[in-house]
Scaffold this motif. Sequence first.
Motif, PDB file in Angstrom:
ATOM      1  N   LEU A 169       1.945   6.436  -6.997  1.00 17.56           N
ATOM      2  CA  LEU A 169       0.897   7.345  -7.465  1.00 17.56           C
ATOM      3  C   LEU A 169       1.344   8.793  -7.325  1.00 17.56           C
ATOM      4  N   LEU A 170       1.914   9.126  -6.159  1.00 21.48           N
ATOM      5  CA  LEU A 170       2.390  10.500  -5.936  1.00 21.48           C
ATOM      6  C   LEU A 170       3.503  10.868  -6.905  1.00 21.48           C
ATOM      7  N   PHE A 171       4.460   9.967  -7.084  1.00 25.67           N
ATOM      8  CA  PHE A 171       5.590  10.254  -7.961  1.00 25.67           C
ATOM      9  C   PHE A 171       5.138  10.371  -9.415  1.00 25.67           C
ATOM     10  N   THR A 172       4.183   9.507  -9.819  1.00 20.79           N
ATOM     11  CA  THR A 172       3.666   9.574 -11.185  1.00 20.79           C
ATOM     12  C   THR A 172       2.931  10.895 -11.399  1.00 20.79           C
ATOM     13  N   ASP A 199       0.837  -1.207   0.000  1.00 18.37           N
ATOM     14  CA  ASP A 199       0.000   0.000   0.000  1.00 18.37           C
ATOM     15  C   ASP A 199       0.867   1.250   0.000  1.00 18.37           C
ATOM     16  N   GLY A 200       1.914   1.248   0.817  1.00 16.20           N
ATOM     17  CA  GLY A 200       2.830   2.395   0.872  1.00 16.20           C
ATOM     18  C   GLY A 200       3.531   2.609  -0.449  1.00 16.20           C
ATOM     19  N   LEU A 201       3.995   1.541  -1.065  1.00 20.03           N
ATOM     20  CA  LEU A 201       4.669   1.656  -2.362  1.00 20.03           C
ATOM     21  C   LEU A 201       3.705   2.138  -3.435  1.00 20.03           C
ATOM     22  N   SER A 202       2.471   1.661  -3.386  1.00 18.92           N
ATOM     23  CA  SER A 202       1.468   2.091  -4.369  1.00 18.92           C
ATOM     24  C   SER A 202       1.169   3.572  -4.225  1.00 18.92           C
ATOM     25  N   ASN A 243       2.842  16.403 -13.666  1.00 15.79           N
ATOM     26  CA  ASN A 243       2.590  17.827 -13.444  1.00 15.79           C
ATOM     27  C   ASN A 243       3.838  18.672 -13.645  1.00 15.79           C
ATOM     28  N   ASN A 244       4.978  18.106 -13.422  1.00 19.74           N
ATOM     29  CA  ASN A 244       6.228  18.861 -13.524  1.00 19.74           C
ATOM     30  C   ASN A 244       7.124  18.203 -14.560  1.00 19.74           C
TER      31      ASN A 244
END
Length: 164
Positions: free
Chosen positions: A143-146, A136-139, A151-152
């Motif tokens: 998601l955040l990194f993607t 769950d943490g890796l997912s 966005n940047n």
Amino acid sequence: MELTTQNRDLALWRKTVEICQRCLDLDREMLAKVGPGELSPKDVEDYLDPKIWEQFIEAREDLVEFTTSSIHVLTADGQKKVAPPPDKIAAVKDDFVEQSELESRIIKSLKEMVELEDSLAKYLNENLSVLRETIDGLSKNQLLFTKYSKNNSLSKHSLFSSEI
């Protein structure tokens, strides 16, 4: 029941006890590997290699399959009960006493196996819970990194630039 059938049955009881004991020893050994007292280590370094679990499960399935099928054969109803000849009564009684002892040993082994397997199941459930938390943490990180990378884009000024 004819004497040769009795001898075969007694031999199968002996073999069943032997196999059941191997299964019990395997459970004990595996439980010793996961650690007495501490069945649920939180440290990832303490987890067992999945190949060890695979070997344990494969060996155990073979032993359990033999044990259950032989118990089924030995306890099947419909065996003809024929009185032994008078000169064989003592041997039949001795065989009956041995068979009763073997049955008792199997029952004790099976009861202990149930307890050991409960402990192993608790260990695996704890590991599974920790693994789920990690996934769950890796997912979430993925998601955040993607999302951040979309966005940047690289064409924009990088927030990680040392010039800022």
